[in-house]
Enzyme design. Sequence first.
Site, PDB file in Angstrom:
ATOM      1  N   GLU A  43       0.909  -1.228  -0.074  1.00  0.00           N
ATOM      2  CA  GLU A  43      -0.081   0.021   0.095  1.00  0.00           C
ATOM      3  C   GLU A  43       0.752   1.311  -0.047  1.00  0.00           C
ATOM      4  O   GLU A  43       1.739   1.176   0.789  1.00  0.00           O
ATOM      5  CB  GLU A  43      -0.842  -0.032   1.339  1.00  0.00           C
ATOM      6  CG  GLU A  43      -1.746   1.093   1.235  1.00  0.00           C
ATOM      7  CD  GLU A  43      -2.820   1.112   2.567  1.00  0.00           C
ATOM      8  OE1 GLU A  43      -2.488   0.288   3.422  1.00  0.00           O
ATOM      9  OE2 GLU A  43      -3.375   2.391   2.515  1.00  0.00           O
ATOM     10  N   ARG A 267       5.018 -12.732   9.907  1.00  0.00           N
ATOM     11  CA  ARG A 267       5.589 -11.356   9.692  1.00  0.00           C
ATOM     12  C   ARG A 267       6.949 -11.362  10.236  1.00  0.00           C
ATOM     13  O   ARG A 267       7.273 -11.881  11.112  1.00  0.00           O
ATOM     14  CB  ARG A 267       4.850 -10.317  10.457  1.00  0.00           C
ATOM     15  CG  ARG A 267       3.921  -9.655   9.887  1.00  0.00           C
ATOM     16  CD  ARG A 267       3.145  -8.588  11.000  1.00  0.00           C
ATOM     17  NE  ARG A 267       3.355  -7.278  10.407  1.00  0.00           N
ATOM     18  CZ  ARG A 267       2.889  -6.709   9.278  1.00  0.00           C
ATOM     19  NH1 ARG A 267       2.052  -7.253   8.836  1.00  0.00           N
ATOM     20  NH2 ARG A 267       3.040  -5.464   9.201  1.00  0.00           N
ATOM     21  N   LYS A 277       4.529   0.742   8.894  1.00  0.00           N
ATOM     22  CA  LYS A 277       4.603   2.127   8.508  1.00  0.00           C
ATOM     23  C   LYS A 277       3.795   3.272   9.209  1.00  0.00           C
ATOM     24  O   LYS A 277       4.303   4.408   9.146  1.00  0.00           O
ATOM     25  CB  LYS A 277       3.835   1.917   6.966  1.00  0.00           C
ATOM     26  CG  LYS A 277       4.827   1.437   5.768  1.00  0.00           C
ATOM     27  CD  LYS A 277       4.328   1.206   4.522  1.00  0.00           C
ATOM     28  CE  LYS A 277       3.161   0.171   4.671  1.00  0.00           C
ATOM     29  NZ  LYS A 277       2.497  -0.145   3.375  1.00  0.00           N
TER      30      LYS A 277
HETATM   31  P1  ATP Z   1       2.716  -1.988   7.834  1.00  0.00           P
HETATM   32  O1  ATP Z   1       1.976  -2.390   9.047  1.00  0.00           O
HETATM   33  O2  ATP Z   1       4.093  -1.789   8.029  1.00  0.00           O
HETATM   34  O3  ATP Z   1       1.852  -0.785   6.943  1.00  0.00           O
HETATM   35  P2  ATP Z   1       1.237  -3.593   5.896  1.00  0.00           P
HETATM   36  O4  ATP Z   1       1.323  -4.957   5.807  1.00  0.00           O
HETATM   37  O5  ATP Z   1       0.089  -2.687   6.190  1.00  0.00           O
HETATM   38  O6  ATP Z   1       2.786  -3.228   6.747  1.00  0.00           O
HETATM   39  P3  ATP Z   1       1.604  -3.182   3.088  1.00  0.00           P
HETATM   40  O7  ATP Z   1       2.094  -2.281   2.188  1.00  0.00           O
HETATM   41  O8  ATP Z   1       0.383  -3.812   3.030  1.00  0.00           O
HETATM   42  O9  ATP Z   1       2.356  -3.213   4.416  1.00  0.00           O
HETATM   43  O10 ATP Z   1       2.542  -4.599   2.812  1.00  0.00           O
HETATM   44  C1  ATP Z   1       2.752  -5.240   1.384  1.00  0.00           C
HETATM   45  C2  ATP Z   1       3.291  -6.697   1.639  1.00  0.00           C
HETATM   46  O11 ATP Z   1       4.442  -6.762   2.634  1.00  0.00           O
HETATM   47  C3  ATP Z   1       2.183  -7.452   2.246  1.00  0.00           C
HETATM   48  O12 ATP Z   1       1.977  -8.659   1.624  1.00  0.00           O
HETATM   49  C4  ATP Z   1       2.297  -7.748   3.699  1.00  0.00           C
HETATM   50  O13 ATP Z   1       1.938  -8.742   4.171  1.00  0.00           O
HETATM   51  C5  ATP Z   1       3.924  -7.845   3.623  1.00  0.00           C
HETATM   52  N1  ATP Z   1       4.812  -7.224   4.930  1.00  0.00           N
HETATM   53  C6  ATP Z   1       4.653  -6.360   5.577  1.00  0.00           C
HETATM   54  N2  ATP Z   1       5.092  -6.203   6.578  1.00  0.00           N
HETATM   55  C7  ATP Z   1       5.699  -7.152   6.780  1.00  0.00           C
HETATM   56  C8  ATP Z   1       6.685  -7.942   7.806  1.00  0.00           C
HETATM   57  N3  ATP Z   1       7.026  -7.139   8.888  1.00  0.00           N
HETATM   58  N4  ATP Z   1       7.080  -9.070   7.585  1.00  0.00           N
HETATM   59  C9  ATP Z   1       6.944  -9.730   6.490  1.00  0.00           C
HETATM   60  N5  ATP Z   1       5.995  -9.248   5.471  1.00  0.00           N
HETATM   61  C10 ATP Z   1       5.321  -8.078   5.458  1.00  0.00           C
HETATM   62 MG    MG Z   2      -1.323  -1.910   5.571  1.00  0.00          MG
END
Ligand code: ATP
Ligand code: MG
Length: 570
Positions: A43, A267, A277
């Site tokens: 995202e 994760r 983020k």
């Molecule tokens: P954040 O909470 O940091 O915003 P998010 O999961 O909302 O993380 P996205 O931009 O949706 O962030 O993530 C893109 C991809 O990266 C998704 O498939 C998500 O599952 C993966 N991802 C995000 N954070 C991690 C993590 N700490 N370890 C492994 N994969 C991750």
């Molecule tokens: Mg997200």
Amino acid sequence: MSTSNSPLQPNAPRPSNFIRDIILDDLNTNKYEGRVQTRFPPEPNGYLHIGHAKAICLDFGLADEFNGHTNLRFDDTNPEKEETEYVESIMADVKWLGFHWDGLFYASDYFDQLFEWAVKLIRDGKAYVDDLSAEEIRKHRGTLTEPGTDSPYRNRTVEENLDLFERMRKGEFPDGSRVLRAKIDMASPNLNMRDPVMYRILHADHHRTGNKWCIYPMYDYAHGQSDSLERVTHSMCTLEFEDHRPLYNWFIEQLGIFPSQQIEFDRLNLTHTLLSKRKLLQLVQEKRVSGWDDPRMPTLSGIRRRGYTPEAIRNFCNSIGVSKTNGSIELAMLEHFVREDLNKRALRVMAVLRPLKVVIDNYPAAQSEEMDAINNPEDASAGSRKVPFSRVLYIEQDDFREEPPKGYFRLSPGREVRLRYAYFITCTSVVKNDAGEIIEVHCTYDPASRGGNSPDGRKVKSTIHWVSAEHAVDAEVRIYENLFSKENPSEVEDGQDVLSNLNPNSLEVISRAKIEPSMSNAEPGGRYQFERLGYFCVDPDSKPGKPVFNRTVALKDAWARVEKKQGTKR
Ligand code: ATP
Ligand code: MG
């Protein structure tokens, strides 16, 4: 060993994991006609962090291994938090990690299709417009132990739903006044299946579609169908989406579209590190760090500026594996991979962070000479360079003790040590200021020990680094410690937020370090080992003649460990 070129033979043998096993199985049963299509779906609401690197290495790594394809898809369904700056940084970071996407897509590319599909679900009696407020919907949802209750609007006719949904799209209703919901099962044990919201009204400009839309699909309604449109075979995501999988499958089944398969993994969590983020954005907005690329940040742009290499990050990600339970990885493990990679490639230089003046009394004042120094003992092809030597030098304050503790073998009165690539010197006296601090150390050198060995075979117990005072360049060196002191920064006292766990000493700026002259105009991004100190990376803040370095990671300091154990640190 097999030499077959069959598509079932992975390109390079890698440590297996349960996702790789699923892919291998699917290839064996020809489930997707031998295709492996993955996607990385960030995202664009912030910069990527090291947790995303784990997901990227999986999505791209597994596809590469099986001659598959990977799309980069921006999941841009939330116009309020998304920006083009983030899109650009994400593309740069994925490339920097060494991966190349096949297709570049945006969930917003699919807004028309998603709308059409929503209309189809309404026609099929599987979606309805609900006038309840967000608060009321929450109340009707029930709990883990109690079923939900139907909305009074649940049984609207298809015609009424079609009319209202169309008017939602046209902008007739204010934000939050209505939503479109899937009609599934308010008594489902899975809360995600209790008539989840598919569309909400949001009169907000989108970074790509502008003001074309004032209704936006929810993540759960957009994600699976985006996967399906791209004919993604294996859609990897993190464990928190496990409970969303039945919904992911429900939409695909109701629409009768290509059945992408969602697979969840753990994760990445790192000690002393926040990987969210949203929280990283807070650090940036509140100026607790200098920006998204502050070298203390766990963002890919931060650790790049700090000097971490893509190779080290990939090796780390490949070694931590994937599993079905969330855990936490030691930050020290990531640092280990950084050291291991930099040890092979970083050129060695001599720098003195906390200078102590050394005068070699029997070395002619007008003389200087050039010593041969090896650029990288791990890589003969890196060659050697000349380092100027003269009568007045700087050594590290830590490399001298007037009264050496037991086990301390560096310079002290009467003691002989080796100056790296130069001579043996023996300390004869010290000069102190009025405050009693040592400001100068006097030594004699043995001219016969040039190059670092004495012809009579005399042994010294220590070799220290140095720079020639008249030739040295001033450098700024930024020393970083953990951004959060707590091992788990999310653990906070009542009423506090995570920022209360920030380490107040995470940045130390040394403004007058001394470094050998070869580094005067070092190129930003260049990575070096300062002998005996650690790995350092040239910061973009550098100016000609005034380089700025970030400490990437310290060398393991054997002496510091002894001192810590003995509790003898001055
Ligand atoms: P954040 O909470 O940091 O915003 P998010 O999961 O909302 O993380 P996205 O931009 O949706 O962030 O993530 C893109 C991809 O990266 C998704 O498939 C998500 O599952 C993966 N991802 C995000 N954070 C991690 C993590 N700490 N370890 C492994 N994969 C991750
Ligand atoms: Mg997200």
